[in-house]
Design a protein around this motif. Sequence first.
Motif, PDB file in Angstrom:
ATOM      1  N   GLU A  90      20.991  19.328 -59.073  1.00 29.06           N
ATOM      2  CA  GLU A  90      21.720  20.077 -60.073  1.00 29.06           C
ATOM      3  C   GLU A  90      22.540  19.171 -60.988  1.00 29.06           C
ATOM      4  N   PRO A  91      23.218  18.137 -60.454  1.00 25.53           N
ATOM      5  CA  PRO A  91      23.976  17.253 -61.358  1.00 25.53           C
ATOM      6  C   PRO A  91      23.084  16.558 -62.392  1.00 25.53           C
ATOM      7  N   SER A  92      21.868  16.172 -62.007  1.00 25.33           N
ATOM      8  CA  SER A  92      20.959  15.529 -62.964  1.00 25.33           C
ATOM      9  C   SER A  92      20.550  16.492 -64.066  1.00 25.33           C
ATOM     10  N   LEU A  93      20.286  17.735 -63.698  1.00 28.47           N
ATOM     11  CA  LEU A  93      19.947  18.750 -64.702  1.00 28.47           C
ATOM     12  C   LEU A  93      21.122  18.972 -65.642  1.00 28.47           C
ATOM     13  N   ARG A  94      22.302  19.123 -65.078  1.00 29.17           N
ATOM     14  CA  ARG A  94      23.511  19.350 -65.884  1.00 29.17           C
ATOM     15  C   ARG A  94      23.724  18.192 -66.853  1.00 29.17           C
ATOM     16  N   ALA A  95      23.550  16.951 -66.366  1.00 32.36           N
ATOM     17  CA  ALA A  95      23.720  15.772 -67.223  1.00 32.36           C
ATOM     18  C   ALA A  95      22.708  15.757 -68.361  1.00 32.36           C
ATOM     19  N   ALA A  96      21.539  16.360 -68.135  1.00 34.63           N
ATOM     20  CA  ALA A  96      20.500  16.437 -69.167  1.00 34.63           C
ATOM     21  C   ALA A  96      20.678  17.660 -70.069  1.00 34.63           C
ATOM     22  N   GLY A  97      21.726  18.451 -69.828  1.00 35.26           N
ATOM     23  CA  GLY A  97      21.969  19.636 -70.646  1.00 35.26           C
ATOM     24  C   GLY A  97      21.137  20.835 -70.254  1.00 35.26           C
ATOM     25  N   VAL A  98      20.668  20.861 -69.009  1.00 32.43           N
ATOM     26  CA  VAL A  98      19.827  21.958 -68.530  1.00 32.43           C
ATOM     27  C   VAL A  98      20.601  22.748 -67.484  1.00 32.43           C
ATOM     28  N   ARG A  99      20.692  24.050 -67.686  1.00 27.41           N
ATOM     29  CA  ARG A  99      21.379  24.926 -66.731  1.00 27.41           C
ATOM     30  C   ARG A  99      20.376  25.398 -65.684  1.00 27.41           C
ATOM     31  N   LEU A 100      20.776  25.291 -64.406  1.00 27.12           N
ATOM     32  CA  LEU A 100      19.940  25.729 -63.301  1.00 27.12           C
ATOM     33  C   LEU A 100      20.374  27.118 -62.858  1.00 27.12           C
ATOM     34  N   VAL A 101      19.399  28.024 -62.772  1.00 28.89           N
ATOM     35  CA  VAL A 101      19.654  29.389 -62.315  1.00 28.89           C
ATOM     36  C   VAL A 101      18.838  29.610 -61.042  1.00 28.89           C
ATOM     37  N   TRP A 102      19.530  29.919 -59.950  1.00 27.80           N
ATOM     38  CA  TRP A 102      18.876  30.188 -58.668  1.00 27.80           C
ATOM     39  C   TRP A 102      18.556  31.666 -58.568  1.00 27.80           C
ATOM     40  N   GLN A 103      17.335  31.995 -58.161  1.00 28.17           N
ATOM     41  CA  GLN A 103      16.936  33.379 -57.920  1.00 28.17           C
ATOM     42  C   GLN A 103      16.240  33.408 -56.567  1.00 28.17           C
ATOM     43  N   LEU A 104      16.926  33.959 -55.575  1.00 28.90           N
ATOM     44  CA  LEU A 104      16.450  33.941 -54.200  1.00 28.90           C
ATOM     45  C   LEU A 104      16.479  35.351 -53.657  1.00 28.90           C
ATOM     46  N   ASP A 105      15.316  35.850 -53.200  1.00 29.96           N
ATOM     47  CA  ASP A 105      15.341  37.194 -52.629  1.00 29.96           C
ATOM     48  C   ASP A 105      15.765  37.115 -51.162  1.00 29.96           C
ATOM     49  N   ASP A 106      16.285  38.225 -50.657  1.00 29.69           N
ATOM     50  CA  ASP A 106      16.851  38.261 -49.308  1.00 29.69           C
ATOM     51  C   ASP A 106      15.836  37.894 -48.239  1.00 29.69           C
ATOM     52  N   ALA A 107      14.624  38.403 -48.351  1.00 32.09           N
ATOM     53  CA  ALA A 107      13.607  38.123 -47.334  1.00 32.09           C
ATOM     54  C   ALA A 107      13.274  36.633 -47.295  1.00 32.09           C
ATOM     55  N   ALA A 108      13.237  35.999 -48.444  1.00 31.98           N
ATOM     56  CA  ALA A 108      12.919  34.571 -48.500  1.00 31.98           C
ATOM     57  C   ALA A 108      14.042  33.720 -47.927  1.00 31.98           C
ATOM     58  N   SER A 109      15.269  34.192 -48.040  1.00 31.47           N
ATOM     59  CA  SER A 109      16.400  33.406 -47.537  1.00 31.47           C
ATOM     60  C   SER A 109      16.396  33.302 -46.018  1.00 31.47           C
ATOM     61  N   GLU A 110      15.643  34.166 -45.350  1.00 37.47           N
ATOM     62  CA  GLU A 110      15.562  34.152 -43.889  1.00 37.47           C
ATOM     63  C   GLU A 110      14.473  33.220 -43.359  1.00 37.47           C
ATOM     64  N   VAL A 111      13.601  32.716 -44.241  1.00 41.89           N
ATOM     65  CA  VAL A 111      12.462  31.895 -43.818  1.00 41.89           C
ATOM     66  C   VAL A 111      12.931  30.485 -43.464  1.00 41.89           C
ATOM     67  N   GLU A 112      12.441  30.001 -42.345  1.00 48.42           N
ATOM     68  CA  GLU A 112      12.680  28.617 -41.939  1.00 48.42           C
ATOM     69  C   GLU A 112      11.342  27.918 -41.803  1.00 48.42           C
ATOM     70  N   LEU A 113      11.214  26.795 -42.495  1.00 50.75           N
ATOM     71  CA  LEU A 113       9.993  26.003 -42.427  1.00 50.75           C
ATOM     72  C   LEU A 113      10.210  24.819 -41.492  1.00 50.75           C
ATOM     73  N   PRO A 114       9.147  24.345 -40.858  1.00 48.46           N
ATOM     74  CA  PRO A 114       9.256  23.111 -40.079  1.00 48.46           C
ATOM     75  C   PRO A 114       9.698  21.949 -40.987  1.00 48.46           C
ATOM     76  N   ALA A 115      10.310  20.940 -40.402  1.00 49.76           N
ATOM     77  CA  ALA A 115      10.876  19.827 -41.168  1.00 49.76           C
ATOM     78  C   ALA A 115       9.856  19.159 -42.089  1.00 49.76           C
TER      79      ALA A 115
END
Length: 136
Positions: A1-26
Amino acid sequence: EPSLRAAGVRLVWQLDDAASEVELPAAETLHVLRIVREALTNVIKHAHATVVWLRLEARGTQRLALAVVDNGLQQRMSEAQVDMPLFVPPSIVHGGRGLANMQRRATALSARLDSGPHPEGWAVTLELPLPGAAAG
Protein backbone atom coordinates in the motif's frame (compact mmCIF):
# COMPACT_ATOMS: atom_id res chain seq x y z
CA GLU A 1 0.00 0.00 0.00
CA PRO A 2 2.77 2.54 0.74
CA SER A 3 4.27 1.98 -2.74
CA LEU A 4 0.89 2.55 -4.37
CA ARG A 5 0.30 5.67 -2.28
CA ALA A 6 3.76 7.01 -3.22
CA ALA A 7 2.84 6.47 -6.89
CA GLY A 8 -0.43 8.40 -6.43
CA VAL A 9 -2.63 5.30 -6.60
CA ARG A 10 -5.39 4.74 -4.05
CA LEU A 11 -5.95 1.13 -2.97
CA VAL A 12 -9.52 0.02 -2.31
CA TRP A 13 -10.04 -3.34 -0.58
CA GLN A 14 -13.21 -5.28 -1.38
CA LEU A 15 -13.48 -8.51 0.60
CA ASP A 16 -16.63 -10.57 0.96
CA ASP A 17 -17.37 -12.26 4.28
CA ALA A 18 -17.17 -15.82 2.98
CA ALA A 19 -13.74 -15.18 1.45
CA SER A 20 -12.40 -13.69 4.67
CA GLU A 21 -12.87 -17.09 6.35
CA VAL A 22 -10.71 -18.99 3.81
CA GLU A 23 -7.28 -20.16 4.91
CA LEU A 24 -4.80 -21.35 2.32
CA PRO A 25 -1.74 -23.50 2.99
CA ALA A 26 1.49 -21.49 3.32
CA ALA A 27 2.88 -22.47 -0.09
CA GLU A 28 -0.36 -21.45 -1.84
CA THR A 29 -0.52 -18.21 0.14
CA LEU A 30 2.99 -17.35 -1.08
CA HIS A 31 2.00 -17.94 -4.73
CA VAL A 32 -1.11 -15.76 -4.32
CA LEU A 33 0.89 -13.03 -2.56
CA ARG A 34 3.47 -12.95 -5.35
CA ILE A 35 0.80 -12.85 -8.06
CA VAL A 36 -0.89 -9.90 -6.33
CA ARG A 37 2.44 -8.14 -5.81
CA GLU A 38 3.32 -8.51 -9.51
CA ALA A 39 -0.12 -7.24 -10.57
CA LEU A 40 0.21 -4.21 -8.28
CA THR A 41 3.75 -3.55 -9.52
CA ASN A 42 2.38 -3.57 -13.07
CA VAL A 43 -0.25 -1.02 -12.03
CA ILE A 44 2.48 1.26 -10.69
CA LYS A 45 4.82 0.80 -13.67
CA HIS A 46 2.41 0.71 -16.61
CA ALA A 47 -1.19 1.64 -15.91
CA HIS A 48 -1.06 5.34 -15.06
CA ALA A 49 -3.96 4.54 -12.72
CA THR A 50 -5.35 6.62 -9.88
CA VAL A 51 -7.30 3.81 -8.20
CA VAL A 52 -6.75 0.07 -7.90
CA TRP A 53 -9.27 -2.33 -6.40
CA LEU A 54 -8.19 -5.54 -4.71
CA ARG A 55 -11.25 -7.79 -4.74
CA LEU A 56 -11.56 -11.16 -3.02
CA GLU A 57 -14.71 -13.25 -3.14
CA ALA A 58 -15.78 -16.83 -2.63
CA ARG A 59 -17.59 -18.30 -5.61
CA GLY A 60 -19.81 -20.91 -4.09
CA THR A 61 -18.10 -23.52 -1.97
CA GLN A 62 -15.53 -24.56 -4.56
CA ARG A 63 -13.68 -21.47 -5.84
CA LEU A 64 -12.01 -18.29 -4.64
CA ALA A 65 -11.64 -15.30 -6.97
CA LEU A 66 -9.09 -12.57 -6.48
CA ALA A 67 -8.93 -9.58 -8.82
CA VAL A 68 -6.63 -6.59 -9.14
CA VAL A 69 -8.52 -4.00 -11.17
CA ASP A 70 -7.22 -0.53 -12.04
CA ASN A 71 -8.65 2.53 -13.75
CA GLY A 72 -5.55 3.07 -15.85
CA LEU A 73 -4.80 3.56 -19.54
CA GLN A 74 -7.77 1.71 -20.96
CA GLN A 75 -10.28 3.69 -18.86
CA ARG A 76 -8.71 7.08 -19.51
CA MET A 77 -8.61 6.46 -23.23
CA SER A 78 -12.21 5.24 -23.32
CA GLU A 79 -13.25 8.42 -21.49
CA ALA A 80 -11.65 10.27 -24.38
CA GLN A 81 -13.78 8.07 -26.68
CA VAL A 82 -10.83 6.16 -28.09
CA ASP A 83 -11.14 2.39 -28.21
CA MET A 84 -7.53 1.52 -27.45
CA PRO A 85 -4.64 3.50 -26.01
CA LEU A 86 -2.31 5.14 -28.49
CA PHE A 87 0.61 3.59 -26.63
CA VAL A 88 0.55 0.24 -24.89
CA PRO A 89 3.76 -0.71 -23.08
CA PRO A 90 5.55 -3.60 -24.82
CA SER A 91 5.46 -5.61 -21.59
CA ILE A 92 1.66 -5.68 -21.81
CA VAL A 93 1.50 -6.53 -25.49
CA HIS A 94 4.23 -9.14 -25.53
CA GLY A 95 4.04 -10.28 -21.93
CA GLY A 96 7.13 -9.75 -19.86
CA ARG A 97 8.53 -12.15 -17.32
CA GLY A 98 6.03 -10.86 -14.76
CA LEU A 99 2.99 -12.17 -16.62
CA ALA A 100 4.75 -15.45 -17.35
CA ASN A 101 5.67 -15.81 -13.67
CA MET A 102 2.09 -15.08 -12.61
CA GLN A 103 0.84 -17.74 -15.05
CA ARG A 104 3.39 -20.27 -13.76
CA ARG A 105 2.25 -19.61 -10.18
CA ALA A 106 -1.42 -19.90 -11.18
CA THR A 107 -0.69 -23.26 -12.80
CA ALA A 108 1.00 -24.43 -9.59
CA LEU A 109 -2.22 -23.50 -7.76
CA SER A 110 -4.42 -25.32 -10.33
CA ALA A 111 -5.91 -21.87 -10.87
CA ARG A 112 -6.98 -19.82 -13.87
CA LEU A 113 -5.31 -16.45 -14.47
CA ASP A 114 -6.80 -13.87 -16.82
CA SER A 115 -5.41 -10.46 -17.66
CA GLY A 116 -6.89 -7.85 -19.95
CA PRO A 117 -9.20 -4.90 -20.49
CA HIS A 118 -12.01 -4.46 -17.99
CA PRO A 119 -14.87 -1.92 -17.80
CA GLU A 120 -12.93 0.00 -15.12
CA GLY A 121 -9.63 -0.19 -17.01
CA TRP A 122 -7.46 -3.30 -16.68
CA ALA A 123 -7.87 -6.46 -14.59
CA VAL A 124 -5.80 -9.39 -13.46
CA THR A 125 -8.07 -12.12 -12.11
CA LEU A 126 -7.05 -15.30 -10.35
CA GLU A 127 -9.65 -18.00 -9.76
CA LEU A 128 -8.48 -20.90 -7.64
CA PRO A 129 -10.03 -23.94 -5.98
CA LEU A 130 -10.80 -23.62 -2.29
CA PRO A 131 -8.86 -25.91 0.02
CA GLY A 132 -10.69 -29.23 0.26
CA ALA A 133 -12.77 -28.58 -2.87
CA ALA A 134 -13.23 -31.65 -5.02
CA ALA A 135 -11.18 -31.60 -8.19
CA GLY A 136 -13.48 -31.06 -11.10
